[in-house]
Motif scaffolding. Structure first.
Motif, PDB file in Angstrom:
ATOM      1  N   GLU A 415       0.831  -1.209   0.000  1.00 48.76           N
ATOM      2  CA  GLU A 415       0.000   0.000   0.000  1.00 48.76           C
ATOM      3  C   GLU A 415       0.865   1.258   0.000  1.00 48.76           C
ATOM      4  O   GLU A 415       0.613   2.208  -0.753  1.00 48.76           O
ATOM      5  CB  GLU A 415      -0.928   0.005   1.215  1.00 48.76           C
ATOM      6  CG  GLU A 415      -1.813   1.245   1.279  1.00 48.76           C
ATOM      7  CD  GLU A 415      -2.703   1.267   2.511  1.00 48.76           C
ATOM      8  OE1 GLU A 415      -3.648   2.073   2.532  1.00 48.76           O
ATOM      9  OE2 GLU A 415      -2.432   0.494   3.446  1.00 48.76           O
ATOM     10  N   GLN A 416       1.880   1.272   0.860  1.00 47.47           N
ATOM     11  CA  GLN A 416       2.731   2.455   0.936  1.00 47.47           C
ATOM     12  C   GLN A 416       3.436   2.710  -0.397  1.00 47.47           C
ATOM     13  O   GLN A 416       3.478   3.848  -0.892  1.00 47.47           O
ATOM     14  CB  GLN A 416       3.754   2.299   2.059  1.00 47.47           C
ATOM     15  CG  GLN A 416       4.575   3.549   2.303  1.00 47.47           C
ATOM     16  CD  GLN A 416       5.522   3.383   3.471  1.00 47.47           C
ATOM     17  OE1 GLN A 416       6.533   2.680   3.364  1.00 47.47           O
ATOM     18  NE2 GLN A 416       5.211   4.020   4.586  1.00 47.47           N
ATOM     19  N   GLN A 417       3.968   1.659  -1.000  1.00 48.30           N
ATOM     20  CA  GLN A 417       4.673   1.825  -2.256  1.00 48.30           C
ATOM     21  C   GLN A 417       3.717   2.236  -3.392  1.00 48.30           C
ATOM     22  O   GLN A 417       4.072   3.059  -4.250  1.00 48.30           O
ATOM     23  CB  GLN A 417       5.408   0.529  -2.628  1.00 48.30           C
ATOM     24  CG  GLN A 417       6.511   0.150  -1.659  1.00 48.30           C
ATOM     25  CD  GLN A 417       7.540   1.248  -1.504  1.00 48.30           C
ATOM     26  OE1 GLN A 417       8.051   1.773  -2.493  1.00 48.30           O
ATOM     27  NE2 GLN A 417       7.856   1.605  -0.266  1.00 48.30           N
ATOM     28  N   ALA A 418       2.521   1.673  -3.388  1.00 46.75           N
ATOM     29  CA  ALA A 418       1.542   2.021  -4.422  1.00 46.75           C
ATOM     30  C   ALA A 418       1.125   3.483  -4.312  1.00 46.75           C
ATOM     31  O   ALA A 418       0.956   4.176  -5.320  1.00 46.75           O
ATOM     32  CB  ALA A 418       0.319   1.105  -4.319  1.00 46.75           C
ATOM     33  N   ARG A 419       0.978   3.968  -3.062  1.00 45.15           N
ATOM     34  CA  ARG A 419       0.590   5.370  -2.882  1.00 45.15           C
ATOM     35  C   ARG A 419       1.708   6.300  -3.359  1.00 45.15           C
ATOM     36  O   ARG A 419       1.443   7.340  -3.985  1.00 45.15           O
ATOM     37  CB  ARG A 419       0.252   5.633  -1.421  1.00 45.15           C
ATOM     38  CG  ARG A 419      -1.029   4.955  -0.975  1.00 45.15           C
ATOM     39  CD  ARG A 419      -1.496   5.447   0.383  1.00 45.15           C
ATOM     40  NE  ARG A 419      -2.686   4.734   0.803  1.00 45.15           N
ATOM     41  CZ  ARG A 419      -3.918   4.992   0.360  1.00 45.15           C
ATOM     42  NH1 ARG A 419      -4.100   5.950  -0.538  1.00 45.15           N
ATOM     43  NH2 ARG A 419      -4.949   4.310   0.796  1.00 45.15           N
ATOM     44  N   VAL A 420       2.936   5.959  -3.040  1.00 48.72           N
ATOM     45  CA  VAL A 420       4.055   6.797  -3.482  1.00 48.72           C
ATOM     46  C   VAL A 420       4.137   6.805  -5.009  1.00 48.72           C
ATOM     47  O   VAL A 420       4.317   7.864  -5.634  1.00 48.72           O
ATOM     48  CB  VAL A 420       5.377   6.291  -2.866  1.00 48.72           C
ATOM     49  CG1 VAL A 420       6.570   7.027  -3.472  1.00 48.72           C
ATOM     50  CG2 VAL A 420       5.367   6.485  -1.356  1.00 48.72           C
TER      51      VAL A 420
END
Length: 433
Positions: A415-420
């Motif tokens: 999730e964190q990587q997708a948001r970035v």
């Protein structure tokens, strides 16, 4: 018993260890478990308690015996001079070191109970009359797979209080650290069980018998949150047992959630975080003994600064620090769980990479991403497990038990990587426009 009895109770001192994540510029011997042990000794003498109880793991490991010996001896000597007896049992960390230490100490009042894994009773007397029984059991090996209570056969008494002292793993079936059940504690004639092993303090049975963990008097890592310190145990004339924590720890770890919705840049976020942490210190912390508050900050909310916070949170961890009264406040870590100011539902209607990411994030928010994005989750899981097994984490593994990452960790990372990535794609689109 004519008057109320008072006991100062602690455990899991781990003399020889030092709290982790302490900033170098603030570190020193005053933040060590040894300093808090001596503070507890002074408290016992000032309060003129009837006895001190230490429920195991006084020494962290056998190889730290000599580092711990002098400090423990100093405390015992002070209590000896004050005429205050000390009741101790051995835990899984000091099953070898503590018996040797006790044998080498010149003390008339130190009572080591349960040597060799055998239950043992010591009775505190006043004017030749018994006033309280202490029933104790000690580890005789590093691992104990059976409940020590299976061999507990010390008889109950009609009018003299009984205090059980035990280093054990409560309500954890299959544990290798002396597993015991709350139901078994309740079946004894003991008035209170003073337990060691679990570093988080708290009352586990709030009835007769009272059962509680003192916790480590000085927290040792960020997992040991909330207030720490020894406990004052009071046995009233009626037989009622009361327990009150004395927050003597000089270090405290906490987690504080900070909503940064509407924040435009990391500088503004820093101001919001500082204000929240100041309120936390003022409202939630007892600063009488506290010197250092180490906070794990959890950032939430939708903000235009999402990507900048992900990129810069490490430098914010290093740079954000201040004093609030007598307490130094520092950031142990910042967990960026914010979201960009993006309409994911509208974005997901497209056919491009941004739409793919938007759909992935919606699935993470609202459902089980393995149903639709199973291969992506599996790739993320492999990545976090590879990072977990890296050599850089070996020192941490030696100090604590690190669990292998699972699906929840993989999805959080994804999730964190997708948001970035989504924020980056949209930023590039805006720049091209």
């Amino acid at each position: 018993m004519n008057d109320a009895l008072s006991l100062l109770y602690t455990g899991d001192l781990h003399l020889g260890r030092h709290p982790s994540r302490i900033p170098d510029d603030l570190d020193g011997p005053g933040l060590s478990p040894k300093a808090v042990w001596l503070s507890a000794v002074r408290e016992a003498i000032e309060q003129d308690v009837d006895a001190v109880v230490v429920a195991g793991d006084i020494v962290d490991q056998e190889n730290r015996y000599f580092e711990a010996y002098g400090t423990f001896e100093d405390g015992i000597a002070q209590l000896d001079d004050a005429g205050i007896p000390v009741v101790v049992v051995a835990g899984n960390h000091d099953y070898e070191a503590l018996p040797e230490m006790v044998d080498n100490l010149d003390s008339d009042t130190l009572q080591f109970l349960g040597r060799g894994g055998e239950w043992e009773r010591w009775t505190l007397e006043e004017d030749g009359e018994p006033v309280v029984h202490f029933d104790g059991w000690s580890f005789a090996a590093e691992h104990v797979y059976e409940s020590p209570l299976a061999e507990y056969e010390l008889s109950g008494t009609d009018d003299v209080p009984q205090i059980g002292v035990l280093h054990a793993d409560l309500d954890s079936r299959g544990s290798r650290y002396a597993p015991v059940l709350s139901s078994d504690l309740r079946d004894t004639a003991v008035d209170a069980w003073l337990l060691g092993h679990i570093h988080s303090p708290g009352i586990r049975i709030d009835s007769r018998p009272l059962a509680l963990y003192s916790g480590s008097p000085q927290p040792l890592d960020p997992g040991e949150q909330q207030a720490h310190g020894p406990w004052m145990i009071t046995i009233l004339e009626t037989g009622e047992v009361r327990a009150e924590q004395i927050p003597l720890a000089s270090v405290r770890y906490d987690q504080v959630s900070v909503d940064v919705s509407g924040v435009d840049d990391p500088q503004e976020a820093t101001a919001v975080i500082s204000a929240e942490l100041k309120d936390h210190v003022r409202a939630d912390l007892d600063a009488s003994s506290l010197e250092l508050s180490l906070v794990r900050v959890h950032l939430t909310g939708r903000t235009a600064a999402h990507s900048a916070l992900v990129d810069q949170h490490r430098s914010m961890e290093r740079d954000l620090g201040f004093r609030e009264g007598s307490v130094s406040v520092r950031i142990e870590s910042i967990d960026v769980d914010t979201r960009p100011e993006i309409d994911l539902e509208a974005l997901a209607e497209g056919e491009n990479a941004a739409a793919y990411l938007a759909n992935l994030l919606l699935e993470i928010e609202n459902g089980d991403p393995r149903d639709t994005y199973g291969e992506v989750v599996e790739d993320s899981l492999m990545a976090v497990r590879q990072a977990h097994s890296a050599n850089a984490y070996n020192p941490l593994r030696r100090e604590t038990e690190l669990e292998e990452p699972g699906d929840a960790d993989a999805i959080e990372h994804l999730e964190q990587q997708a948001r970035v990535l989504l924020d980056t794609l949209l930023s590039q689109k805006e720049g091209n426009a």
